[in-house]
Design a protein around this motif. Structure first.
Motif, PDB file in Angstrom:
ATOM      1  N   GLY A   1      -4.318 -13.415   5.926  1.00 45.46           N
ATOM      2  CA  GLY A   1      -2.986 -14.070   6.466  1.00 45.46           C
ATOM      3  C   GLY A   1      -1.765 -12.934   6.109  1.00 45.46           C
ATOM      4  O   GLY A   1      -2.363 -11.705   5.800  1.00 45.46           O
ATOM      5  N   ARG A   2      -0.809 -13.421   6.539  1.00 42.41           N
ATOM      6  CA  ARG A   2       0.470 -12.251   6.475  1.00 42.41           C
ATOM      7  C   ARG A   2       0.798 -12.307   5.115  1.00 42.41           C
ATOM      8  O   ARG A   2       0.827 -13.165   4.410  1.00 42.41           O
ATOM      9  N   PHE A   3       1.041 -10.887   4.732  1.00 40.15           N
ATOM     10  CA  PHE A   3       1.412 -10.840   3.258  1.00 40.15           C
ATOM     11  C   PHE A   3       3.061 -10.445   3.412  1.00 40.15           C
ATOM     12  O   PHE A   3       3.644 -10.165   4.484  1.00 40.15           O
ATOM     13  N   THR A   4       3.878 -10.782   2.337  1.00 46.29           N
ATOM     14  CA  THR A   4       5.200 -10.099   2.301  1.00 46.29           C
ATOM     15  C   THR A   4       5.323  -8.918   1.474  1.00 46.29           C
ATOM     16  O   THR A   4       4.349  -8.590   0.860  1.00 46.29           O
ATOM     17  N   PRO A   5       6.605  -8.563   1.582  1.00 42.93           N
ATOM     18  CA  PRO A   5       6.821  -6.842   0.950  1.00 42.93           C
ATOM     19  C   PRO A   5       6.612  -7.080  -0.583  1.00 42.93           C
ATOM     20  O   PRO A   5       5.979  -5.989  -1.016  1.00 42.93           O
ATOM     21  N   GLU A   6       6.742  -8.067  -1.260  1.00 43.81           N
ATOM     22  CA  GLU A   6       6.190  -8.019  -2.696  1.00 43.81           C
ATOM     23  C   GLU A   6       4.966  -8.351  -3.125  1.00 43.81           C
ATOM     24  O   GLU A   6       4.754  -7.912  -4.428  1.00 43.81           O
ATOM     25  N   MET A   7       4.036  -8.450  -2.269  1.00 49.08           N
ATOM     26  CA  MET A   7       2.796  -8.418  -2.348  1.00 49.08           C
ATOM     27  C   MET A   7       2.160  -7.254  -2.092  1.00 49.08           C
ATOM     28  O   MET A   7       1.077  -6.916  -2.636  1.00 49.08           O
ATOM     29  N   VAL A   8       2.932  -6.017  -1.700  1.00 50.66           N
ATOM     30  CA  VAL A   8       2.323  -4.780  -1.317  1.00 50.66           C
ATOM     31  C   VAL A   8       2.344  -3.904  -2.790  1.00 50.66           C
ATOM     32  O   VAL A   8       3.538  -4.048  -3.425  1.00 50.66           O
ATOM     33  N   LYS A   9       1.280  -3.388  -2.971  1.00 53.08           N
ATOM     34  CA  LYS A   9       1.258  -2.402  -4.315  1.00 53.08           C
ATOM     35  C   LYS A   9       1.731  -1.094  -3.663  1.00 53.08           C
ATOM     36  O   LYS A   9       2.210  -0.368  -4.572  1.00 53.08           O
ATOM     37  N   VAL A  10       1.197  -0.574  -2.653  1.00 56.79           N
ATOM     38  CA  VAL A  10       1.773   0.760  -2.206  1.00 56.79           C
ATOM     39  C   VAL A  10       1.240   0.790  -0.745  1.00 56.79           C
ATOM     40  O   VAL A  10       0.317   0.074  -0.400  1.00 56.79           O
ATOM     41  N   GLU A  11       2.144   1.521   0.085  1.00 55.96           N
ATOM     42  CA  GLU A  11       2.069   1.506   1.523  1.00 55.96           C
ATOM     43  C   GLU A  11       0.754   2.620   1.977  1.00 55.96           C
ATOM     44  O   GLU A  11       1.281   3.744   1.779  1.00 55.96           O
ATOM     45  N   PRO A  12      -0.008   2.345   2.827  1.00 59.22           N
ATOM     46  CA  PRO A  12      -0.964   3.362   3.315  1.00 59.22           C
ATOM     47  C   PRO A  12      -0.379   4.017   4.480  1.00 59.22           C
ATOM     48  O   PRO A  12       0.239   3.493   5.346  1.00 59.22           O
ATOM     49  N   LYS A  13      -0.561   5.355   4.580  1.00 59.62           N
ATOM     50  CA  LYS A  13      -0.092   5.955   5.809  1.00 59.62           C
ATOM     51  C   LYS A  13      -0.930   6.255   6.977  1.00 59.62           C
ATOM     52  O   LYS A  13      -1.003   6.201   7.939  1.00 59.62           O
ATOM     53  N   ALA A  14      -2.124   6.701   6.339  1.00 59.28           N
ATOM     54  CA  ALA A  14      -3.162   7.130   7.169  1.00 59.28           C
ATOM     55  C   ALA A  14      -4.593   7.306   6.745  1.00 59.28           C
ATOM     56  O   ALA A  14      -4.575   7.554   5.382  1.00 59.28           O
ATOM     57  N   ILE A  15      -5.833   6.971   7.130  1.00 58.76           N
ATOM     58  CA  ILE A  15      -6.999   7.233   6.739  1.00 58.76           C
ATOM     59  C   ILE A  15      -7.329   8.926   6.943  1.00 58.76           C
ATOM     60  O   ILE A  15      -7.149   9.279   8.245  1.00 58.76           O
ATOM     61  N   THR A  16      -7.631   9.555   6.239  1.00 60.09           N
ATOM     62  CA  THR A  16      -7.852  10.872   6.117  1.00 60.09           C
ATOM     63  C   THR A  16      -9.389  11.335   6.451  1.00 60.09           C
ATOM     64  O   THR A  16     -10.135  10.437   5.889  1.00 60.09           O
ATOM     65  N   MET A  17      -9.386  12.381   6.914  1.00 65.66           N
ATOM     66  CA  MET A  17     -10.917  13.223   6.863  1.00 65.66           C
ATOM     67  C   MET A  17     -11.136  14.005   5.634  1.00 65.66           C
ATOM     68  O   MET A  17     -12.340  14.295   5.680  1.00 65.66           O
ATOM     69  N   HIS A  18     -10.266  14.036   4.719  1.00 65.85           N
ATOM     70  CA  HIS A  18     -10.344  14.924   3.522  1.00 65.85           C
ATOM     71  C   HIS A  18     -11.533  14.375   2.703  1.00 65.85           C
ATOM     72  O   HIS A  18     -11.366  13.188   2.148  1.00 65.85           O
ATOM     73  N   LYS A  19     -12.758  14.825   2.678  1.00 67.98           N
ATOM     74  CA  LYS A  19     -13.804  14.680   2.135  1.00 67.98           C
ATOM     75  C   LYS A  19     -14.525  13.409   2.210  1.00 67.98           C
ATOM     76  O   LYS A  19     -15.273  12.874   1.397  1.00 67.98           O
ATOM     77  N   PHE A  20     -14.068  12.785   3.359  1.00 69.40           N
ATOM     78  CA  PHE A  20     -14.511  11.761   4.053  1.00 69.40           C
ATOM     79  C   PHE A  20     -15.989  11.768   4.484  1.00 69.40           C
ATOM     80  O   PHE A  20     -16.455  12.766   5.080  1.00 69.40           O
ATOM     81  N   LYS A  21     -17.054  10.830   3.824  1.00 69.23           N
ATOM     82  CA  LYS A  21     -18.381  11.065   4.087  1.00 69.23           C
ATOM     83  C   LYS A  21     -19.052   9.807   3.871  1.00 69.23           C
ATOM     84  O   LYS A  21     -18.404   8.796   2.976  1.00 69.23           O
ATOM     85  N   VAL A  22     -20.089   9.738   4.668  1.00 63.39           N
ATOM     86  CA  VAL A  22     -20.986   8.329   4.441  1.00 63.39           C
ATOM     87  C   VAL A  22     -22.640   9.071   4.265  1.00 63.39           C
ATOM     88  O   VAL A  22     -22.862   9.756   4.955  1.00 63.39           O
TER      89      VAL A  22
END
Length: 137
Positions: A101-122
């Motif tokens: 569901g929808r979250f409210t601002p007080e539920m947010v721990k920190v805001e994500p900006k972007a998924i990076t490719m830095h060291k990204f691997k599977v």
């Protein structure tokens, strides 16, 4: 273990585990929401279906996480339950159902900006898959 957070100086980093690609994507979603919002406070009133296609597991996971980020940013949505089915053909295709569901601002721990490719691997391990993800905050 589904996932674990890794200390990072400026961003959020986590490792995700799964016995197959479906479980890896499900656990990646749980790690994503756990990092950024208190999903336990979100009422499960909404459901979103998402589909991603990728050439390999890394591209599929990257696109998956970007879909989660899009819903987070535009719909203020956090999932509490995630189920995924995937198919391998010429390309990998994954379809997921996100319940939350929808979250409210007080539920947010920190805001994500972007998924990076830095060291990204599977990578494949004897017992399944392991991924490393860094999210810019």
């Amino acid at each position: 273990m589904k996932y674990r957070f890794i200390d990072h100086t400026a961003d959020i980093a986590f490792e995700v585990y799964g016995k197959n690609i479906e479980e890896l994507l499900e656990n990646a979603a749980l790690a994503f929401y756990d990092a950024f919002v208190d999903a336990s406070r979100v009422e499960s009133k909404q459901e979103f279906k998402i589909e991603v296609v990728g050439e390999d597991c890394e591209i599929l996971l990257y696109k998956w996480l970007n879909e989660l980020l899009y819903l987070f940013d535009t719909r203020f949505f956090a999932a509490r339950e995630v189920t995924v089915s995937a198919e391998e053909g010429g390309l990998l295709t994954a379809e997921g159902t996100l319940k939350g569901g929808r979250f409210t601002p007080e539920m947010v721990k920190v805001e994500p900006k972007a998924i990076t490719m830095h060291k990204f691997k599977v990578e494949r391990r004897g017992d399944g898959l392991k991924a490393f993800v860094v999210v810019d905050i």
